[in-house]
Design an enzyme around this catalytic site. Structure first.
Site, PDB file in Angstrom:
ATOM      1  N   GLU A 280       0.970  35.740  45.801  1.00  0.00           N
ATOM      2  CA  GLU A 280       0.678  37.007  46.007  1.00  0.00           C
ATOM      3  C   GLU A 280       0.459  37.328  47.569  1.00  0.00           C
ATOM      4  OE1 GLU A 280      -0.264  39.308  41.908  1.00  0.00           O
ATOM      5  OE2 GLU A 280      -2.034  38.655  43.106  1.00  0.00           O
TER       6      GLU A 280
ATOM      7  N   GLU B 113       3.388  36.981  36.356  1.00  0.00           N
ATOM      8  CA  GLU B 113       1.974  37.267  35.944  1.00  0.00           C
ATOM      9  C   GLU B 113       2.184  38.384  35.044  1.00  0.00           C
ATOM     10  OE1 GLU B 113      -1.261  37.505  38.558  1.00  0.00           O
ATOM     11  OE2 GLU B 113      -0.581  35.399  39.433  1.00  0.00           O
TER      12      GLU B 113
END
Length: 584
Positions: free
Chosen positions: A159, A233
């Site tokens: 991320e 995710e």
């Protein structure tokens, strides 16, 4: 030899269209004797892949050392067990992983360098990363899919778009990793709004979300017009923080979102399949203007709960998966056996302040040293100095990280918490020469955002009535195990932090939960195994005890209670977890 490739729309495994059906399972959050059980349940839910992070901070707690690769950190064994279960592996080695882990998986010793720029091309940071990958990637190499192993893809950073946009940094990592991966592809993952910043043109992008499936996939298509769609995710639950509520997500809307995702021909990784536990001191924290440490449990309201038992989500997700892929024709595993023992007396005591030389060595200096300067990653630091004058006193700190218990001549005078933005404490000094003691707890380094530069202890000068205090000792108290302490039956109540010890006889070991409801705040061990932190603030009010930690016969329980020991110093092992209020 499982070789993963892509075409304009799909993943291809050995040239055949392939949908990744994966679940997050962090080996470092599960007792190694239970890895096989959790992997088998992944297969039973219909998954063909598992995902795991690799925590740099746990594998290399000291700079220049080799990697720890035994016990709960035996990555090779975990990969071997995944292969035995016919599961592929998505490996996420960082260097930054977030994962609600202390420091996002970055080692605390990086912070000894005052001006280091984490997750950047700063040579101080990249030099350490390169050394880490030089140690880690050869360990991983035999398990690459191109060499017949289970690893079919490896994540680049984590991320990154939520943190920065330094493509030179990402390119350096990609070039370094590619040189070790023998053709196994890289991928990145980001939240929809961060996709453009967090990737590289020649590395597969994937997206993270828990709802609004159409919008998330559309955002991915905007920045990557071709290639497979994947949610790395898929947030089917969430983590808890101390002082918050226990967060749950109903299985029905989560399953509906999964159905929408799979109907779009996308691949998925459940975050989490099985959350596990932040054993010991390993939990992280978040700081978006207010510091909030994560609880010990990483249950995550996942398809497998903290004890590895299937939940409603397990059944709901298994049903959805069966519409798109074969699911093993085997019964859903039942919950594991649990044991219950009530009223266990913790009748022996050892005070923290009475055994300091056993627990750590003090370092003298004019100013307090941070935990990182002391070469310490987890635990507490005890700061001491003598006060020269009596009278009213105002003690002020530049920063307390993260919770300070203040004592004067061993009597408690107050508590300061970073969470509450507290920086000052007023009290009366009874005599010249009174000893000021400040016990500071590292409650977890920040694991997300710019605040990951999170040094622990007393940061900056400490003043008394406006005058800087000098002549300090800083004593690291890592508290890896309380075994060396000389316990005895107490003859009077203690006024400071105290270890309490007791034993329980168990006929047949099984999972259980240590109920800390009547205790205030501290840490717990069973048979020397660090279960984690407890705190009456909740929502977590019991600690998961994996069955392999216990043994037939006598078992030792130790608590470090930071405040007053209950009048009835007993503890319970219960067959269900104890939680506070829930939020859906």
């Amino acid at each position: 030899m499982p070789v993963l490739r892509t075409d304009d729309q799909r993943f291809l495994l050995d040239g055949t269209p392939f949908r990744i059906l994966s679940g997050g399972l962090h080996y470092f959050r599960v007792h190694p004797a239970q890895w096989s059980d959790r992997l088998g349940k992944a297969r039973a839910m219909g998954l063909n892949t598992v995902e795991t992070y690799v925590p740099w901070n746990l594998h290399q707690p000291r700079p220049g050392d080799g990697l720890l690769m035994e016990g709960q950190l035996d990555l090779s064994r975990f990969l071997e067990l995944a292969a035995e279960e016919n599961l592929h592996v998505l490996l996420r080695p960082g260097p930054f992983i977030c994962a609600e882990l202390d420091g996002g998986g970055l080692p605390s010793w990086l912070l000894v360098q005052e001006n280091i720029r984490l997750r950047s091309t700063d040579p101080l940071f990249l030099g350490a990363v390169d050394e880490y990958f030089d140690l880690l990637l050869p360990v991983v190499a035999p398990y690459l899919g191109t060499r017949g192993g289970p690893i079919i893809a490896v994540q680049l950073e984590n991320e990154y778009g939520a943190y920065g946009d330094d493509t030179d940094y990402l390119r350096h990592l990609a070039d370094t990793m590619t040189g070790h991966l023998d053709g196994v592809p890289l991928f990145t993952c980001d939240q929809p709004q961060d996709l453009a910043r967090g990737g590289l043109p020649d590395v597969l992008r994937t997206v993270n979300f828990g709802s609004r499936v159409g919008a998330g996939l559309a955002a991915l298509r905007d920045v990557q017009p071709t290639g497979p769609l994947m949610c790395t995710e898929f947030w089917n639950g969430w983590f808890d923080r101390w002082g918050g509520v226990h967060i749950v997500r109903d299985a029905t809307p989560a399953a509906e979102a999964l159905d929408e995702l799979l109907a779009a021909d996308a691949s998925v990784n459940f975050y989490m399949l099985h959350g596990g536990t932040n054993f010991g001191f390993t939990n992280g924290a978040n700081d978006k203007h207010t510091y909030h440490p994560t609880v010990t449990s990483y249950d995550y309201d996942a398809p497998l709960d903290e004890a590895g038992d299937p939940t409603r989500k397990f059944h709901a997700f298994r049903d959805i998966i069966s519409r798109y892929a074969p699911v093993p024709d085997t019964p859903v595993p039942p919950p594991s056996k649990k044991i219950c023992h009530l009223g266990i007396e913790l009748g022996e005591a050892a005070t923290l302040f009475g055994h300091l030389d056993t627990l750590g060595t003090a370092v003298a200096a004019e100013r307090p040293h941070t935990m990182e300067e002391l070469g310490q990653d987890f635990g507490f630091v005890l700061y001491e100095t003598a006060l020269t004058a009596s009278g009213s006193a105002l003690l002020e700190f530049e920063a307390v990280r993260d919770r300070a218990q203040v004592f004067l001549d061993d009597q408690p005078v107050g508590v300061l918490e970073r969470e509450r933005h507290e920086h000052a404490l007023a009290f009366h000094v009874p005599r010249p020469g009174a000893v000021l003691r400040i016990l500071v707890e590292n409650q977890g380094r920040v694991n997300y955002g710019p605040a990951i530069h999170d040094r622990k202890g007393l940061i900056g000068p400490v003043t008394l009535n406006g005058t800087r205090l000098t002549g300090w000792t800083s004593r690291p108290l890592p508290l890896t195990s309380p075994d060396a302490l000389p316990f005895a039956v107490p003859t009077s109540p203690s006024t400071g932090p105290t270890f309490r010890r007791g034993t329980v006889d168990i006929e047949e070991p099984a999972d259980t939960f240590l109920d800390t409801t009547r205790w205030t705040k501290g840490n717990a061990w069973i048979n020397g195994f660090a279960l984690g932190r407890y705190w009456s603030r909740g929502p977590q009010r019991s600690l998961y005890v994996p069955s392999p930690v216990l043994r037939a016969g006598r078992n030792e329980i130790v608590l470090l209670e930071l405040h007053a020991v209950p009048r009835l110093a007993t503890i319970d092992l219960r067959d269900v977890a104890t939680l506070g209020p829930e939020e859906e």
